[in-house]
Scaffold this motif. Structure first.
Motif, PDB file in Angstrom:
ATOM      1  N   ARG B 178    -120.190  30.620  23.241  1.00 55.18           N
ATOM      2  CA  ARG B 178    -119.462  31.780  23.088  1.00 55.18           C
ATOM      3  C   ARG B 178    -120.543  32.995  23.260  1.00 55.18           C
ATOM      4  O   ARG B 178    -121.607  32.567  23.213  1.00 55.18           O
ATOM      5  N   ALA B 179    -120.168  34.386  23.519  1.00 55.61           N
ATOM      6  CA  ALA B 179    -120.925  35.211  23.709  1.00 55.61           C
ATOM      7  C   ALA B 179    -121.736  35.496  22.620  1.00 55.61           C
ATOM      8  O   ALA B 179    -121.227  35.549  21.487  1.00 55.61           O
ATOM      9  N   SER B 180    -122.923  35.253  22.701  1.00 52.01           N
ATOM     10  CA  SER B 180    -123.961  35.303  21.275  1.00 52.01           C
ATOM     11  C   SER B 180    -125.300  35.486  21.686  1.00 52.01           C
ATOM     12  O   SER B 180    -125.833  35.584  23.071  1.00 52.01           O
ATOM     13  N   LYS B 184    -127.433  34.480  25.075  1.00 53.09           N
ATOM     14  CA  LYS B 184    -128.200  35.599  26.087  1.00 53.09           C
ATOM     15  C   LYS B 184    -129.523  35.340  26.371  1.00 53.09           C
ATOM     16  O   LYS B 184    -130.166  35.211  27.539  1.00 53.09           O
ATOM     17  N   PHE B 201    -119.909  32.458  29.394  1.00 47.48           N
ATOM     18  CA  PHE B 201    -119.724  32.717  27.892  1.00 47.48           C
ATOM     19  C   PHE B 201    -118.454  33.284  27.432  1.00 47.48           C
ATOM     20  O   PHE B 201    -117.760  34.059  28.236  1.00 47.48           O
ATOM     21  N   ALA B 202    -117.838  32.553  26.466  1.00 50.66           N
ATOM     22  CA  ALA B 202    -116.233  32.921  25.944  1.00 50.66           C
ATOM     23  C   ALA B 202    -116.229  34.150  25.300  1.00 50.66           C
ATOM     24  O   ALA B 202    -117.406  34.361  24.080  1.00 50.66           O
ATOM     25  N   VAL B 203    -115.823  35.064  25.628  1.00 48.38           N
ATOM     26  CA  VAL B 203    -115.643  36.362  24.862  1.00 48.38           C
ATOM     27  C   VAL B 203    -114.391  36.425  23.894  1.00 48.38           C
ATOM     28  O   VAL B 203    -114.532  37.178  22.970  1.00 48.38           O
ATOM     29  N   ALA B 204    -113.323  36.317  24.818  1.00 52.21           N
ATOM     30  CA  ALA B 204    -112.164  36.395  23.673  1.00 52.21           C
ATOM     31  C   ALA B 204    -111.147  35.125  24.373  1.00 52.21           C
ATOM     32  O   ALA B 204    -111.597  34.581  25.257  1.00 52.21           O
ATOM     33  N   PRO B 205    -110.081  34.935  23.569  1.00 55.08           N
ATOM     34  CA  PRO B 205    -109.039  33.751  24.020  1.00 55.08           C
ATOM     35  C   PRO B 205    -108.722  34.242  25.235  1.00 55.08           C
ATOM     36  O   PRO B 205    -108.260  34.920  25.830  1.00 55.08           O
ATOM     37  N   VAL B 207    -110.711  34.731  28.013  1.00 58.59           N
ATOM     38  CA  VAL B 207    -111.510  35.632  28.623  1.00 58.59           C
ATOM     39  C   VAL B 207    -112.924  35.098  28.635  1.00 58.59           C
ATOM     40  O   VAL B 207    -113.474  34.703  27.534  1.00 58.59           O
ATOM     41  N   VAL B 209    -117.001  35.455  30.484  1.00 53.35           N
ATOM     42  CA  VAL B 209    -117.904  36.111  31.273  1.00 53.35           C
ATOM     43  C   VAL B 209    -118.716  34.967  31.959  1.00 53.35           C
ATOM     44  O   VAL B 209    -119.451  34.248  31.423  1.00 53.35           O
ATOM     45  N   GLU B 211    -121.454  34.161  34.915  1.00 49.75           N
ATOM     46  CA  GLU B 211    -122.246  34.712  36.156  1.00 49.75           C
ATOM     47  C   GLU B 211    -122.624  33.406  36.934  1.00 49.75           C
ATOM     48  O   GLU B 211    -123.156  32.522  36.250  1.00 49.75           O
TER      49      GLU B 211
END
Lengths: 198, 423
Positions: B178-180, B184, B201-205, B207, B209, B211
Motif C-alpha cells: 500500500r502507499a505508505s 516509499k 503501491f495501492a492507493v485506492a480500490p 488505483v 501507482v 513506477e
C-alpha cells in the motif's frame, strides 16, 4: 499522520481547519491509512522528523531559529517533504520573502515546478496547480500564480512552496464539502500520494 | 588307518610348526628394509628429483607446517601413484576462498574466506590491496565492487587464489504494498544504493501507482519485496517465481497473505510494541515488530529480538524467502540517530542481496584454482595425514595374528588328544 509544522517566529496555526479537511479528503478518496486527527510538529524538536510530510503556513515573517533550521535541513536530507503555503498569497508580503529566504538557507533555492510534473497526475489529473478563489479576492498580490515553486533533491520534491493560499481555500469544516460542486481539496490527495510514492 | 580326529590333530600340528618356521625364517632373513626419506615443507622442492630416482616402494615422509606449492603436491602425488609410500604429517592451517557473483549493483562479487577464528585475512586482486578482514565464526565475507584479474587472500601464512567470477547483469527489485512511508523509503533506499526499483503501491480500490513495468521474471527481477497483504494481488505466480530462483522478502504482515503462506519461513505473530519517548531517536525495531513464529522445518532464524525471531529465511527450490518482522523501518531512517539514513540504506540493500536471484555460474569449477583450498587439495591428492591414517609397512601379516593362530592350532590339537585320553 498529517502534521502541521510549528515554528517560533510566526502564526503557524493560522489555518486550523486545514488538517482535518485534508485528513477527510484522503480518507474519502483513498485507502491510505490516515490518523483521524492531525498533530503539531515543533520544528525545533527532533520528533518533527517522525512526520515525513509537513504542512507549514502563516501570515507573519518566518525566521527559523538554529534548532529549527538544523532540523529542517535534516528533514529534507532524509527524504521528507515540506509543503509551505503562503496564507497571505502575496509575493511582496513578509511571509513570502522571509519563508523563501529561510527555505533557501535550510534546503536550497526554490525553482518553478513544471506543470507536467508527476505531482499533478499522481492521483487526480491537473494541468498545473489548481486555482483558488482566494487569488483574486482583492487581498494579497491579486495574481493568479501559474506555477508552484519547489526544491528538488534526487529528482524528488523536498520542499513545495505555494503562493496560491490553499490555507484559506481549504480552511473550512470538512462537512461543508457537500456544498461544493467540485471538491477543492482534491489537490491535497495528489500531494499526499506523491509524498508517499515518489 | 588314521581316524578323522587324528588327521585334524596332525593338520593342526603341521600348521603350527609351519607358522613357527615362517616366523623363525623372517627373523633370520628379514625382508630388505624400506628406504625412508623425511623432509620438511621448505626442503621438499630440491629433493624431488632425487626422490624420483629412488627404487620403487620407498617411503617418503614430509612434515608440513604450511601447504607446499601446488606443483610440489602434484609431484608427490605422482610419486605415490608410481608405487612409493608417500605420507605427510603436520597441521597446516585449513583455509579456503570462494568468490561468487552477486546482483547488488554496488558490489558485484562476494568473497568468502574460511579459516580458523581470529585469523587476519589480507585480500587483494591483481591490481592492488582490497581490504583486510578479521575471521569470526570460521569465516569472513567481503563485497567487492570491482576485481582486476584474480582474487588473492593471505591468511595464516597461506596464499589463496581464485579467478574473478563473471559479472552478473543487475536486475530490478520489485516493491509492492500500500502507499505508505515504509514503501516509499524502502524504494528510496534501494534506489540510492544503485538498485533499479519497480514499485507498485495501492492507493485506492482499483488505483495503483506504478513506477516501471512489474514483471515476475527472474531475467528482469532479482527480488520482490512485499510490504503488506496486498502481495496477494500477485497471485500464484509469485510462488512460481520463487521456485525458479527469485528472491522474496515478506515484511511486516505480508507473510499472512494466502498466496505466500506456503513459502513463508514462518507465521506472523502478534505485534510486539515498544514505547518510544518523544525525545528519543528511533533505531531499527525500536517501535516494535511482528515476530516470526512457527518456523518452517528448513527455516533459519537470522535475527532474534526480545527472545523471539525477528528475521528468518528459508529456501524454496532455487529461490530464497526472507521474512522480516519490521514494518516501519522508515522511522529509523527519518528519526534515527546520525548516520541512520546510511544504515537504513545498507540494511535494506543487504536484505535484498541475501535473497536476490543470481544465475548459476557456469564457470564455477573452472575458476576453482589449485590455490583456492590448499589443505583440502593436499588431502585429496595425498590422503589424510599420517597420524590419522593407519600405516603398515612390515610387508607381511601382523605377528600378533600369527602367534594367535599358532596358539589356536596347538590348543586344538592338545584338547583333541586329551579328549581321546592320550597325553
Amino acid at each position: 499522520m498529517f502534521a502541521t509544522a510549528q515554528y517560533e517566529s510566526g502564526d503557524w496555526d493560522s489555518a486550523p481547519f486545514v488538517p482535518a479537511n485534508i485528513i477527510d479528503t484522503i480518507a474519502r478518496y483513498t485507502e491510505i491509512p490516515v490518523a483521524p486527527i492531525g498533530v503539531v510538529a515543533p520544528l525545533s524538536e527532533e520528533r518533527m522528523l517522525r512526520y515525513p510530510l509537513l504542512y507549514l503556513t502563516g501570515h507573519l515573517p518566518v525566521r527559523f531559529n538554529a534548532a529549527e533550521q538544523r532540523n529542517v535541513r535534516r528533514f529534507v536530507e532524509r527524504g521528507g517533504l515540506l509543503f509551505v503555503d503562503d496564507h497571505d498569497h502575496d509575493v511582496d508580503g513578509v511571509f513570502h520573502k522571509s519563508a523563501t529566504e529561510e527555505i533557501a538557507r535550510a534546503a536550497g533555492p526554490l525553482a518553478e515546478l513544471p506543470n507536467d510534473h508527476p505531482l499533478y497526475s499522481s492521483f487526480f489529473k491537473f494541468d498545473g496547480p489548481p486555482a483558488t478563489s482566494q487569488e483574486l479576492n482583492g487581498w494579497g498580490d491579486n495574481l493568479v500564480h501559474t506555477h508552484l515553486l519547489a526544491v528538488q533533491r534526487e529528482g524528488r520534491i523536498a520542499v513545495l512552496y505555494s503562493s496560491k493560499d490553499y490555507s484559506s481555500e481549504w480552511n473550512y469544516h470538512p462537512e461543508n464539502k457537500r456544498f461544493l460542486a467540485v471538491d477543492n481539496t482534491r489537490f491535497a490527495v495528489n500531494l499526499a500520494v506523491y509524498a508517499l510514492t515518489a | 588307518m588314521r581316524s578323522r580326529r587324528s588327521r585334524l590333530e596332525l593338520g593342526c600340528r603341521i600348521a603350527a610348526f609351519a607358522l613357527i618356521g615362517w616366523l623363525i625364517g623372517t627373523s633370520l632373513f628379514p625382508p630388505r628394509p624400506i628406504r625412508t626419506e623425511r623432509a620438511a615443507a621448505a626442503t621438499i622442492a630440491p629433493r624431488l628429483a632425487a626422490w624420483t630416482r629412488m627404487p620403487p616402494a620407498s617411503e617418503l615422509h614430509v612434515d608440513l607446517d604450511t601447504v607446499p606449492d601446488p606443483w610440489i603436491v602434484d609431484w608427490l602425488a605422482a610419486l605415490r601413484a608410481s608405487g612409493h609410500i608417500v605420507r605427510w604429517s603436520g597441521s597446516p592451517s585449513p583455509a579456503a576462498i570462494v568468490a561468487e557473483p552477486v546482483g547488488d549493483p554496488r558490489a558485484h562479487v562476494r568473497v568468502g574466506v574460511a579459516s580458523p577464528n581470529g585469523a587476519s585475512v589480507v585480500l587483494s586482486d591483481d591490481a592492488a590491496l582490497i581490504d583486510t578482514m578479521h575471521v569470526a565464526s570460521l569465516g569472513a565475507l567481503e563485497s567487492v565492487p570491482l576485481v582486476v584479474g584474480a582474487l588473492h587472500a593471505s591468511v595464516g601464512g597461506q596464499s589463496l587464489e581464485i579467478a574473478r567470477p563473471a559479472a552478473v547483469r543487475s536486475r530490478a527489485v520489485f516493491v509492492v504494498g500500500r502507499a505508505s512511508w515504509e514503501g516509499k523509503y524502502v524504494a528510496t533506499a534501494l534506489e540510492e544504493d544503485g538498485w533499479s526499483v519497480i514499485a507498485r503501491f495501492a492507493v485506492a480500490p482499483g488505483v495503483e501507482v506504478t513506477e516501471g513495468a512489474p514483471m515476475l521474471d527472474t531475467s528482469r527481477v532479482a527480488a520482490v519485496i512485499a510490504l503488506d497483504s496486498t502481495v496477494s494481488r500477485l497471485g500464484g505466480a509469485l510462488a512460481g517465481y520463487v521456485r525458479d530462483g527469485g528472491g522474496l522478502i515478506l515484511a511486516g504482515t505480508a507473510a499472512s497473505a494466502a498466496n505466500v503462506r506456503a513459502v513463508a519461513p514462518g507465521v506472523v505473530g502478534g505485534r510486539i510494541r515498544h514505547i518510544v519517548q518523544p525525545a528519543q531517536s528511533i533505531a531499527l525495531g525500536a517501535t516494535g515488530f511482528y515476530p516470526v513464529t512457527s518456523l518452517a522445518e528448513n527455516a533459519v532464524p537470522l535475527e532474534r529480538r526480545d527472545g523471539v525471531v525477528a528475521v528468518a529465511v528459508r529456501r524454496i527450490d532455487a529461490g530464497r524467502v526472507m521474512q522480516v518482522g519490521y514494518d516501519d523501518t522508515w522511522r529509523w531512517r527519518m528519526a534515527g540517530a546520525e548516520g541512520s539514513v546510511d544504515a537504513h540504506r545498507t540494511w535494506w540493500s543487504r536484505v535484498v542481496d541475501a535473497v536476490a536471484y543470481v544465475p548459476a555460474s557456469p564457470d564455477r569449477a573452472q575458476r576453482a584454482s589449485a590455490r583456492a583450498a590448499p589443505v583440502a587439495r593436499l588431502v585429496e591428492r595425498l590422503g589424510p595425514p599420517a597420524s590419522a591414517s593407519r600405516s603398515n609397512t612390515s610387508g607381511g601379516p601382523d605377528r600378533r595374528i600369527l602367534l594367535t593362530l599358532i596358539m589356536i592350532c596347538l590348543l586344538q590339537e592338545w584338547s583333541s588328544r586329551r579328549l581321546r585320553g592320550l597325553r
